[in-house]
Each structure stands twice: as structure tokens, then as C-alpha cells.
Scaffold this active site. Sequence first.
Site, PDB file in Angstrom:
ATOM      1  N   TYR A   1       4.454   5.643  10.436  1.00 38.22           N
ATOM      2  CA  TYR A   1       3.572   4.558  10.018  1.00 38.22           C
ATOM      3  C   TYR A   1       4.321   3.518   9.168  1.00 38.22           C
ATOM      4  O   TYR A   1       4.184   2.322   9.388  1.00 38.22           O
ATOM      5  CB  TYR A   1       2.394   5.158   9.248  1.00 38.22           C
TER       6      TYR A   1
ATOM      7  N   LYS B   1       2.071  -1.583  14.898  1.00 41.39           N
ATOM      8  CA  LYS B   1       3.507  -1.699  15.184  1.00 41.39           C
ATOM      9  C   LYS B   1       3.954  -3.017  15.834  1.00 41.39           C
ATOM     10  O   LYS B   1       5.144  -3.311  15.882  1.00 41.39           O
ATOM     11  CB  LYS B   1       3.946  -0.559  16.119  1.00 41.39           C
TER      12      LYS B   1
ATOM     13  N   TYR C   1      -8.744   4.500   8.592  1.00 38.06           N
ATOM     14  CA  TYR C   1      -8.890   4.675  10.040  1.00 38.06           C
ATOM     15  C   TYR C   1      -9.938   5.770  10.235  1.00 38.06           C
ATOM     16  O   TYR C   1      -9.836   6.822   9.595  1.00 38.06           O
ATOM     17  CB  TYR C   1      -7.580   5.148  10.687  1.00 38.06           C
TER      18      TYR C   1
ATOM     19  N   HIS D   1       0.838  -1.202   0.000  1.00 34.54           N
ATOM     20  CA  HIS D   1       0.000   0.000   0.000  1.00 34.54           C
ATOM     21  C   HIS D   1       0.873   1.253   0.000  1.00 34.54           C
ATOM     22  O   HIS D   1       1.847   1.327   0.741  1.00 34.54           O
ATOM     23  CB  HIS D   1      -0.905   0.019   1.242  1.00 34.54           C
TER      24      HIS D   1
ATOM     25  N   PRO E   1      -2.963  -1.745  18.837  1.00 33.58           N
ATOM     26  CA  PRO E   1      -2.741  -2.058  17.414  1.00 33.58           C
ATOM     27  C   PRO E   1      -3.015  -0.914  16.445  1.00 33.58           C
ATOM     28  O   PRO E   1      -2.854  -1.078  15.236  1.00 33.58           O
ATOM     29  CB  PRO E   1      -3.716  -3.218  17.172  1.00 33.58           C
TER      30      PRO E   1
HETATM   31  C1  PHB Z   1      -4.852  -5.544  10.317  1.00 37.17           C
HETATM   32  O1  PHB Z   1      -4.835  -5.637   9.090  1.00 37.17           O
HETATM   33  O2  PHB Z   1      -5.186  -6.507  11.044  1.00 37.17           O
HETATM   34  C2  PHB Z   1      -4.466  -4.250  10.951  1.00 37.17           C
HETATM   35  C3  PHB Z   1      -4.005  -3.212  10.154  1.00 37.17           C
HETATM   36  C4  PHB Z   1      -3.647  -2.015  10.734  1.00 37.17           C
HETATM   37  C5  PHB Z   1      -3.748  -1.858  12.101  1.00 37.17           C
HETATM   38  C6  PHB Z   1      -4.191  -2.894  12.897  1.00 37.17           C
HETATM   39  C7  PHB Z   1      -4.550  -4.089  12.327  1.00 37.17           C
HETATM   40  O3  PHB Z   1      -3.408  -0.655  12.642  1.00 37.17           O
END
Ligand code: PHB
Length: 395
Positions: free
Chosen positions: A387, A299, A204, A75, A295
Amino acid sequence: MKNIRTQVGIIGAGPAGLTLAHWLKQHGIASVILENRSREYVSSRVRAGLLEQNTVDIYKNLGLAERLLKEGQEHHGVYLNFDGKRIRIPFGELTEGRNITIYGQQEIVKDLTDAWYALGGELYFEAEATKIEGFEGISPSIHFMYQGEEGRLECDFVAACDGFHGIGRKTLPKDSFHEFSTTYPFSWLGILANVAPSTDELIYAYHENGFALHSLRSDKVSRLYIQVDNDDHIDNWSDERIWEELSIRLGTEGWTLNAGPIFEKSITPMRSFFTDNMQFGRLFLAGDAAHIVPPTGGKGLNLAVADVKHLVDGFVGYYHNNSMKMLDSYSEIALKRIWRAQDFSNFMTTLFHKQDVHGSFTYHLQKAKFDYIGISKAYATTIAENYVGLPFDKF
Ligand code: PHB
Ligand code: APR
């Protein structure tokens, strides 16, 4: 069971333990892994799936990235929503071409386990480490139970890659470290669903009903999360209610969320935890054994792999250059990145979760940050570089 002897005794076959074993082998250093769960259990444990550029590069260099590169999705940006308004952070132009890759953690565990056995590596599943001895001196050993019998793994060093509940951290002398932790007043309800993702990049979202995240696993499987209360229960969440809430929280003008059959559903609490010392004598902690991040920044696995990098540098220094220097400074070096990740994970968590009533002082601070990200290249760059992960040569 017989006694076994190796150079580095590893407890735990999660990402940290498996990555360490492979990397050491690449440098001609022998290790044996003890894992108290079954192979099936470990390779089907569903967890986050965001890999930083550093992590992907490490697996490439170890020759372990064949399936990751084929099935993982690179991505080049991320979407951020606030009250239904959507902006995009483009990684490429803000971080000199660094990106993230989405690939389920359990797929990495599967790949590394298969590759380890293919190389003739020793890994005992359902082997529970019960005691670590002698790490203050030069001949440590790990006691374990395997198939109803006691065994002993004698080694030069012990790497406790045994997760948050393991014995490694509990074995460190009490006065050799301090623990820091925060439990957030919310949890994540995560789902896996057989439906094509409704987005090409992660979203997000802050919404007055709470946080939501749209991630994905493949062209046909989506991974999504919503903020729920800590005392909420999965039985309160029918599939219909989950999709409805996701659609509201992720919504933005001109966009619709595809719903589909959910095949995995669970609630996970959110916490930050770390210890300010990850070693004593010949015992070293790596990964979740030493730290947990919420999460929201993706990280967890990346930090575990970064610890392993520093640990490998230390073992290479010892076995190839007869020097303890790098091993002695392992904690100090690893903790810099850990603190950075704690801060970034906390930042992302507090920015996108509902923490107080909608419209409160806290809400307005969150909104002010979001609005600023949208107009400031400097602020967006700060988020992008954290990130995708800071390069090892800089940090
Ligand atoms: C996930 O794809 O499970 C995932 C992606 C980003 C995050 C947390 C979990 O910040
Ligand atoms: N003996 C043997 N194995 C043990 C013991 C023990 N006494 N205690 C724990 N283990 C095993 C666990 O069963 C687990 O498989 O150690 C392993 C630790 O693996 P993880 O929990 O996956 O931790 P780590 O390898 O550090 O990976 C970090 O996992 O939780 C996520 O977000 C986190 O992505 C990050 C990653």
C-alpha cells in the site's frame, strides 16, 4: 505551424508526461510536451489522490513538493471494515516508517504545469499528436495539429505519456506486445463534498450492500466512493441516497458519518489492463498508456511516476553515458512493479467489493482474509508494504 526540435518529444501533460519533463530537465535533457486537451480541462480532471512514499520523495527531490507538503495530508495507517467490524493497519511500525500522502491528482498536475512554465518549459495545450513516425530508426518525429495547422516535433526519442486512449500504444507494431485486461462487474460512484472528513485516515469497507471508501482532500473537503452496477446511472443517485448508503456501508459501532453538500459526482468503470511490452525502437510508453489498475489500491499515479523513474534512468544513461543499456531494459524493469501493482490492486478490489451474493463461497473467502489480516502481523505487513509502495532499491 513551424517544425520544432527537441531531445525527448513527450505526448500528454498528465502526471507521467509532466513528471518526465521536469525530471529530464533536472538532468539537462530537453523535452517538449504536446497535450490535446486545454489547460483548464487537464487541471480540473478529478482523479484519485493517494501518493506513495516514493512518489512524494521524487517530487521533493525535484523541488516540486512545496504545496504538496503544505496541503497534502500524511497518513500513518488505514482502516479496513468488514461487515461493520473495523481494524487498522499501522504503516509506520510495519514498513519502517513509510507512509502515504493524500493530495488530489489534479493539484499535482496544476503544480507541475505552473512550475514547467515558470522554468520556461515548452508545453502546447490543445495540440493533438496525430502520428508518430521514424521510431524504428534514429530520427523519430511526432505529427500534431495546433491552432488549425499541422506541425512536426522532431526528436531523438518519443515518450508516449498519452493515457489509455492515446496514440502511443496503438503505434507500437502489433506483434511487439500482448494486451491483458479484465473488466470488473462493478463501477465506482465518486463524490467530492464540502464537509469535514469523518475520519483521520482512509476507510475501505466491505458491506453486504457493496464496497465503500472514505477518503478526503482537506479539513473541509471529503472524497468518498461507493460500488454501483456497471449499468447504473448517476441520475439514480440523489445526494440523500448517496449519504444514506455511505453511512450504512461505512458504519461501525460508535462512529457517525458527517454529510454535506456534494459538488462533484461521477461514475467510473473498474478495469485492469496492461501490455507486456512498453517500447519499440525509440518509442516508449509510460503511465496509463501502458497500464490501468482498478483504483482500490491507489496505485495509478504512483505506477506512472515509477515508469518515469525508469525512463529517466534510461535517458540519463543515453545522454550522459552514451549507453542504450538502461533504455533497452526499460520495459523489463518497469513491468516487475506493474505486475506487483496489478496483483495488489486486484487483491484489494476482490477483497472489498461485493462480487457474489452475500454469504456465498466467495464472500467467506473474503471474510477469511479479513479475519486473518486482523490477527496476523505478517499478513498486515504484506498489505502495508504494498500500500505504501515498495522502495526502488528493493524492487
Ligand atoms: C482518493 O482519495 O481519491 C482515493 C484514495 C484511495 C484509493 C482510491 C482513491 O484507493
Ligand atoms: N495528443 C496529445 N495528448 C494526448 C493525446 C494525443 N493524441 N492522447 C491523449 N493525450 C493526453 C490526454 O489528454 C491526457 O491529458 O495525454 C494525457 C494522459 O494523461 P493521463 O490520462 O493523466 O495519464 P498519465 O499521465 O499516465 O497518468 C496516470 O492518471 O488515470 C490516472 O489513475 C491514473 O493516476 C493515474 C494517472
